[in-house]
Design an enzyme around this catalytic site. Structure first.
Site, mmCIF file in Angstrom:
data_model
loop_
_atom_site.group_PDB
_atom_site.id
_atom_site.type_symbol
_atom_site.label_atom_id
_atom_site.label_comp_id
_atom_site.label_asym_id
_atom_site.label_seq_id
_atom_site.Cartn_x
_atom_site.Cartn_y
_atom_site.Cartn_z
ATOM 1 N N ARG A 86 -9.739 70.956 68.772
ATOM 2 C CA ARG A 86 -8.679 71.837 68.248
ATOM 3 C C ARG A 86 -7.299 71.244 68.543
ATOM 4 O O ARG A 86 -6.725 71.452 69.607
ATOM 5 C CB ARG A 86 -8.818 73.227 68.868
ATOM 6 C CG ARG A 86 -10.096 73.932 68.433
ATOM 7 C CD ARG A 86 -10.289 75.271 69.109
ATOM 8 N NE ARG A 86 -10.637 75.143 70.519
ATOM 9 C CZ ARG A 86 -11.016 76.151 71.295
ATOM 10 N NH1 ARG A 86 -11.094 77.368 70.776
ATOM 11 N NH2 ARG A 86 -11.322 75.970 72.561
ATOM 12 N N VAL A 107 -17.991 81.332 85.952
ATOM 13 C CA VAL A 107 -16.557 81.099 85.750
ATOM 14 C C VAL A 107 -16.141 81.868 84.509
ATOM 15 O O VAL A 107 -16.771 81.730 83.454
ATOM 16 C CB VAL A 107 -16.237 79.596 85.516
ATOM 17 C CG1 VAL A 107 -14.727 79.377 85.507
ATOM 18 C CG2 VAL A 107 -16.913 78.717 86.546
ATOM 19 N N VAL A 152 -16.686 64.958 70.744
ATOM 20 C CA VAL A 152 -17.444 63.995 71.552
ATOM 21 C C VAL A 152 -18.857 63.768 71.014
ATOM 22 O O VAL A 152 -19.518 62.797 71.393
ATOM 23 C CB VAL A 152 -17.517 64.417 73.042
ATOM 24 C CG1 VAL A 152 -16.121 64.466 73.652
ATOM 25 C CG2 VAL A 152 -18.245 65.755 73.224
ATOM 26 N N TYR A 182 -30.116 75.033 77.829
ATOM 27 C CA TYR A 182 -28.820 74.840 78.497
ATOM 28 C C TYR A 182 -29.040 74.299 79.906
ATOM 29 O O TYR A 182 -28.372 73.338 80.324
ATOM 30 C CB TYR A 182 -28.029 76.155 78.555
ATOM 31 C CG TYR A 182 -26.746 76.009 79.347
ATOM 32 C CD1 TYR A 182 -25.694 75.246 78.849
ATOM 33 C CD2 TYR A 182 -26.595 76.606 80.604
ATOM 34 C CE1 TYR A 182 -24.525 75.083 79.581
ATOM 35 C CE2 TYR A 182 -25.434 76.447 81.331
ATOM 36 C CZ TYR A 182 -24.400 75.686 80.820
ATOM 37 O OH TYR A 182 -23.251 75.521 81.547
ATOM 38 N N PHE A 202 -16.578 80.579 77.932
ATOM 39 C CA PHE A 202 -17.981 80.146 77.999
ATOM 40 C C PHE A 202 -18.939 81.170 77.399
ATOM 41 O O PHE A 202 -19.746 80.857 76.517
ATOM 42 C CB PHE A 202 -18.350 79.867 79.468
ATOM 43 C CG PHE A 202 -19.787 79.510 79.698
ATOM 44 C CD1 PHE A 202 -20.221 78.196 79.581
ATOM 45 C CD2 PHE A 202 -20.725 80.478 80.040
ATOM 46 C CE1 PHE A 202 -21.549 77.857 79.797
ATOM 47 C CE2 PHE A 202 -22.058 80.148 80.252
ATOM 48 C CZ PHE A 202 -22.463 78.836 80.130
ATOM 49 N N GLY A 206 -12.531 68.251 76.246
ATOM 50 C CA GLY A 206 -12.571 69.714 76.207
ATOM 51 C C GLY A 206 -11.322 70.321 76.814
ATOM 52 O O GLY A 206 -11.373 71.355 77.497
ATOM 53 N N ALA A 207 -10.171 69.677 76.537
ATOM 54 C CA ALA A 207 -8.926 70.051 77.223
ATOM 55 C C ALA A 207 -8.210 71.244 76.602
ATOM 56 O O ALA A 207 -7.223 71.725 77.160
ATOM 57 C CB ALA A 207 -7.974 68.854 77.251
ATOM 58 N N PRO A 238 -20.205 74.490 88.958
ATOM 59 C CA PRO A 238 -19.849 75.878 89.260
ATOM 60 C C PRO A 238 -20.919 76.876 88.838
ATOM 61 O O PRO A 238 -21.756 76.605 87.976
ATOM 62 C CB PRO A 238 -18.568 76.106 88.443
ATOM 63 C CG PRO A 238 -18.422 74.944 87.529
ATOM 64 C CD PRO A 238 -19.552 73.987 87.752
ATOM 65 N N ASN A 279 -15.454 67.098 80.704
ATOM 66 C CA ASN A 279 -15.467 68.551 80.770
ATOM 67 C C ASN A 279 -16.031 69.205 79.503
ATOM 68 O O ASN A 279 -16.505 70.332 79.553
ATOM 69 C CB ASN A 279 -14.036 69.058 81.025
ATOM 70 C CG ASN A 279 -13.901 70.555 80.833
ATOM 71 O OD1 ASN A 279 -14.420 71.344 81.615
ATOM 72 N ND2 ASN A 279 -13.221 70.956 79.764
#
Length: 259
Positions: free
Chosen positions: A39, A190, A65, A157, A194, A13-14, A187, A91
């Site tokens: 992407r 953030v 993934v 979720y 998201f 997820g970079a 976290p 991530n």
């Protein structure tokens, strides 16, 4: 502090948010980065920017993934110079919808379970054996406050993030006797893409989530991850829960009239 110079770090997820922030902070520490995401164009832009700024080595993987065969292929065909992964940052993850469970979208459920749980498992399953055989490594799983507290509309979720928490704990127990470390970073609010993803691209609705609040940034979370992976090799940070000052729990948020 453990040096990250020339350590090989795989970040899923970079292409945005916390993944991109991690790539930047690790690049500044001289690590070698394997950046994975769906992407490729975004990854290429990030690679170009980081090489220009830090002069480090970067290997790109266009990867979903959720596709187990693709994950197996991507990891097993890494060039020899890139195959000994030292740190895995799981991530890749997302949230879809905020519906009541009995009104929920099956597709939203599939997206979350396939990415947040199964995707994390697939990548871990193909990367961790190498860490065990080398008797070193660190797995960092991106959890959430949602894995600790369920909130209205969060049902599935929250379930996926509770699963991440349990998987992290289970993996840590299974790795006892090796020098492979496992950390869950969880976290609260953030501000990344998201909420935009959760609301299927509705940017106006996404903005209301952070209205009157100073949320965490992707850099804040990356900074905590960096701290965890740079501790002395005998130290394992099991779990970190971080939230903005304006948030006390999953549902208790102080909204100011002006920031």
């Amino acid at each position: 502090m453990t040096s990250l110079q020339n350590q090989i770090i795989l970040i899923t997820g970079a292409s945005s948010g916390i993944g991109t922030a991690c790539a930047r902070i690790f690049a500044g520490a001289g690590a070698k980065l394997i950046l994975a995401a769906r992407r490729l164009e975004r990854l290429q832009q990030l690679k170009d920017a980081l090489i220009k700024e830090f002069g480090i080595e970067i290997h790109l993987l266009q990867l979903d993934v959720r596709d187990r065969n693709a994950v197996e292929s991507a990891i097993s065909t890494l060039p020899p110079a890139w195959s000994n992964i030292d740190i895995l940052i799981n991530n890749a993850g997302l949230s879809r919808g905020l519906d009541k469970l009995h009104e929920g979208s099956f597709q939203d459920w599939e997206d979350m379970i396939d990415t947040n749980v199964k995707g994390l498992l697939y990548v871990s399953r193909y990367v961790v054996p190498g860490m065990v055989s080398r008797d070193r490594g660190h797995v960092v799983n991106l959890g959430s406050i949602a894995g600790h507290q369920t909130y209205p509309g969060g049902n599935v979720y929250c379930a996926t993030k509770a699963a991440v928490r349990a998987i992290s704990e289970g993996l840590k127990q299974d790795l006892l006797g090796t020098r492979v470390r496992v950390t869950s970073v969880d976290p609260g609010m953030v501000e990344t893409e998201f909420s935009e993803v959760r609301f299927h691209g509705n940017t106006e609705r996404a903005k209301t989530v952070y209205q009157g609040v100073i949320p965490l940034t992707a850099d804040d979370v990356a900074d905590v991850i960096f701290f965890c992976v740079t501790r002395s090799p005998h130290v394992n940070i099991n779990e970190v829960v971080l939230m903005p000052v304006d948030q006390a729990s999953a549902t208790l948020v102080n909204r100011r009239t002006e920031k």
